[in-house]
Design an enzyme around this catalytic site. Structure first.
Site, mmCIF file in Angstrom:
data_model
loop_
_atom_site.group_PDB
_atom_site.id
_atom_site.type_symbol
_atom_site.label_atom_id
_atom_site.label_comp_id
_atom_site.label_asym_id
_atom_site.label_seq_id
_atom_site.Cartn_x
_atom_site.Cartn_y
_atom_site.Cartn_z
ATOM 1 C CE LYS A 138 2.774 4.472 9.303
ATOM 2 N NZ LYS A 138 1.492 5.066 9.729
ATOM 3 C CG ASP B 239 -6.861 9.392 10.187
ATOM 4 O OD1 ASP B 239 -7.764 9.976 9.564
ATOM 5 O OD2 ASP B 239 -5.875 8.887 9.631
ATOM 6 N N GLY C 197 3.611 7.857 3.310
ATOM 7 C CA GLY C 197 4.534 6.734 3.304
ATOM 8 C C GLY C 197 3.937 5.528 2.617
ATOM 9 C CB ALA D 259 -0.922 0.014 1.221
ATOM 10 C CB ALA D 260 1.918 3.682 -1.983
#
Length: 637
Positions: free
Chosen positions: A273, A403, A256, A251-252
């Site tokens: 990460k 978040d 990061g 994942a990007a």
């Protein structure tokens, strides 16, 4: 009695709606004729509908409000995260513009006189640093101008000319153009856009909806650079730390990218990460330039009186810098894992501080699927558990996951709720924690004389403000919602006028922590409504409130419990006590057994005969017994 659980949902909905009216329609609402009503404070004995009746009343009211008012519909979509971009794929054809400077490699380090970027937000240090580097400032301004100059110019012209206010389609078009530009400009703009997308006191409903479509999935960068970062940060070759690591990221995102790996020392599977190069440098420069623009705007009172852009930016920047420090994220994760032990069906990944640095973070790999994308039968129960989880963070520990989007909540393969990513957290004071529960108690008894002080305690209104004149307007707002005749009897134009009067005549603001609370609960509600249109957030939040009131030793909450059961007049109300006990029983079911349904049939919930007292049924059917996981672990209340 059961106004308390209704108030949890209504306050968030009504107050967010009021804030949106306040931000979106300044001129229009300034000219709305405000109705002055003769009001009276109602006895605690008047109109005490049941929880199920209030749940239905709440659904009818929201449905009527949404059908009557497009802005209200858009706000509810935004608060429920309906338009949040939850794509796993990256934005096609995107190239993020970052500054060509790496402070770790290009910075000047001369001991005590080191000329380096600060790792904590310090606007004075940023100004000192970038004043010495005008070439970086010029390059970044050129990047922003070439990428989004036309979009920003057109947006500014339409705002100044008033076209945005009069043409909703144009507003959506400009917001969409701005969204695409923001993604290209990098992490600062993406994160700022996402933060503003939950602020109805700052953005219009249409702009909120468009900004929620921002995608944080961007093309990955070269793994050779990522592995070099790991070696530099941890001080050893990658193959000495990991016996296996995926050659490309799984994942990007803008800050990061993540690799799946196996620790050589223990054989455990972990998520690694690695921070994107030049992120700190680009974010710092963008913050510096944005703050300089904010200071310039401050010289024009007409622009700055209603919104202090510098204060808003400083608040955002402080949290953003924390998110860039993976050491802090590791500490937050460890702290949260310890605190959430009280909820055995909640999974917090294990963190590995020995393999973590400022730009590399290693945590336990969790197998599962996004809660929002799961089709399993227990999603409804997990959402209910999520409500309890976030309220526990907020009101038990005052340490809150800031978040809350669908990508950070997972259903594990064994049917538990996993919460990920603790880079962005917020804290609330004891006064705010107790103030929320006290406000619910006052609303329960329809004691509006105390609500003004509650708003002060919750930081909606500055200390020292005379809130006495607010009482009539608040009485109208809440009595309108609780009056007989159902939602169709409510005049929403008059209700909006009352809300507008409150927000315009008093120095109200939505505290940052409260905006995040609304977002977290709203996202959970949005996930639940997909599979269960009858889901009622008020049914699922009240059990936690009941538990706190009936088990907390603090003098303020003991007083609040006494007040809820006896009221201002000191008259015992057995119905209120029964309802509290029913809600407490549901909390225990959620915490110990993962049974968040509280749907009773003939006195039985799940496998338990809980009697027929009260009517706290809830909104979810109990899954088949064999599909439910029963925890062997129990905690004392």
């Amino acid at each position: 009695m059961k106004i308390s659980s209704y108030a949890i949902g209504f306050v968030a909905t009504a107050w967010s709606t009021a804030s949106a009216f306040h931000a979106l329609s300044n001129e229009r609402l300034r000219h709305v004729r405000i109705h002055r009503y003769e009001t009276k404070l109602h006895s605690t004995k008047e109109r005490t509908p049941t929880v199920s009746q209030l749940s239905q009343q709440m659904r009818e009211m929201q449905s009527q409000m949404i059908s009557d008012n497009e802005d209200a519909d858009l706000i509810m979509q935004a608060l429920r995260g309906k338009n949040i971009n939850d794509d796993d794929a990256q934005v096609q054809g995107l190239e993020m513009k970052l500054v060509g400077f790496d402070d770790d490699l290009d910075g000047v380090d001369d001991g005590e006189d080191a000329d380096r970027l600060p790792y904590d937000y310090d606007p004075v240090a940023l100004q000192k640093f970038f004043k010495k580097r005008p070439q970086l400032i010029a390059k970044r301004i050129a990047q922003v101008t070439s990428t989004g100059g036309n979009v920003l110019f057109n947006f500014a012209i339409d705002v100044l000319s008033g076209k945005i206010k009069s043409d909703p389609d144009l507003e959506v078009k400009r917001a969409a153009e701005l969204r695409d530009t923001i993604t290209s400009l990098g992490p600062f703009f993406i994160k700022l856009g996402q933060a503003l997308s939950i602020r109805p006191d700052i953005l219009s409903p249409r702009s909120m909806v468009e900004l929620q479509k921002l995608c944080d999935k961007v093309p990955s960068y070269d793994s050779k650079i990522a592995f070099a970062t790991i070696e530099r940060e941890l001080g050893k070759p990658v193959d000495e730390t990991f016996s296996f690591i995926t050659p490309e990221p799984v994942a990007a995102a803008s800050l990061g990218q993540v690799y799946r790996a196996t620790l050589r020392s223990t054989g455990e599977t972990v998520a690694v990460k690695v921070q994107r190069p030049q992120v700190l440098e680009t974010v710092s420069l963008d913050l510096y330039l944005a703050r300089q623009a904010g200071l310039f705007i401050r010289t024009f009172p007409a622009l700055s009186d209603r919104l202090d852009a510098v204060a808003l930016l400083d608040e955002f920047a402080f949290r953003f810098y924390q998110e860039l420090d993976y050491n802090l994220e590791c500490e937050n994760g460890e702290k949260m894992k310890e605190q959430m032990k009280v909820l055995p069906d909640v999974v917090i990944p294990k963190n590995y501080p020995e393999y973590t640095s400022r730009r590399v973070h290693v945590a336990e790999w969790i197998d599962g699927e996004k809660l929002s994308q799961s089709n399993e039968d227990d999603v409804g129960a997990l959402v209910n558990l999520g409500v309890i989880t976030y309220l526990t963070q907020l009101l038990d520990f005052g340490f809150f996951h800031a978040d809350p989007h669908p990508g950070n909540m997972m259903r594990t393969d064994d049917g538990k709720l996993a919460i990920l990513d603790f880079g962005l957290m917020t804290e609330v004071t004891d006064n705010q924690k107790y103030g929320m529960i006290e406000a619910i108690a006052h609303l329960l008894n329809r004691d509006y004389t105390e609500i003004g002080q509650d708003f002060i305690n919750l930081d909606f209104i500055p200390e020292g403000t005379d809130t006495t004149p607010i009482v009539p307007a608040l009485t109208n707002v809440f009595d309108a919602a609780l009056a007989g005749g159902g939602a169709k009897s409510i005049n929403f134009q008059e209700l909006a006028a009352d809300l507008a009067e409150i927000t315009f005549e008093y120095p109200f603001r939505i505290p940052p922590y409260f905006a995040l609370v609304i977002r977290a609960i709203g996202v959970l509600e949005g996930i639940a409504l997909v599979g269960n249109p009858n889901f009622a957030i008020i049914d699922e939040a009240y059990p936690y409130i009941a538990r706190r009131l009936m088990t907390d030793d603090s003098p303020r909450l003991k007083a609040a419990l006494r007040y809820m059961v006896y009221g201002r007049e000191g008259s015992f109300d057995a119905e209120k006590l029964i309802d509290l006990l029913q809600a407490l029983e549901k909390f225990t079911a959620v915490r110990d057994e993962g049974d968040g349904s509280a749907f009773k049939v003939d006195g039985v919930r799940g496998s338990k005969n809980v009697g027929s007292a009260g009517d706290f049924a809830g909104s979810q059917e109990v899954p088949e017994l064999e599909t439910r996981l029963t925890s062997s672990r129990r905690e004392d209340l």
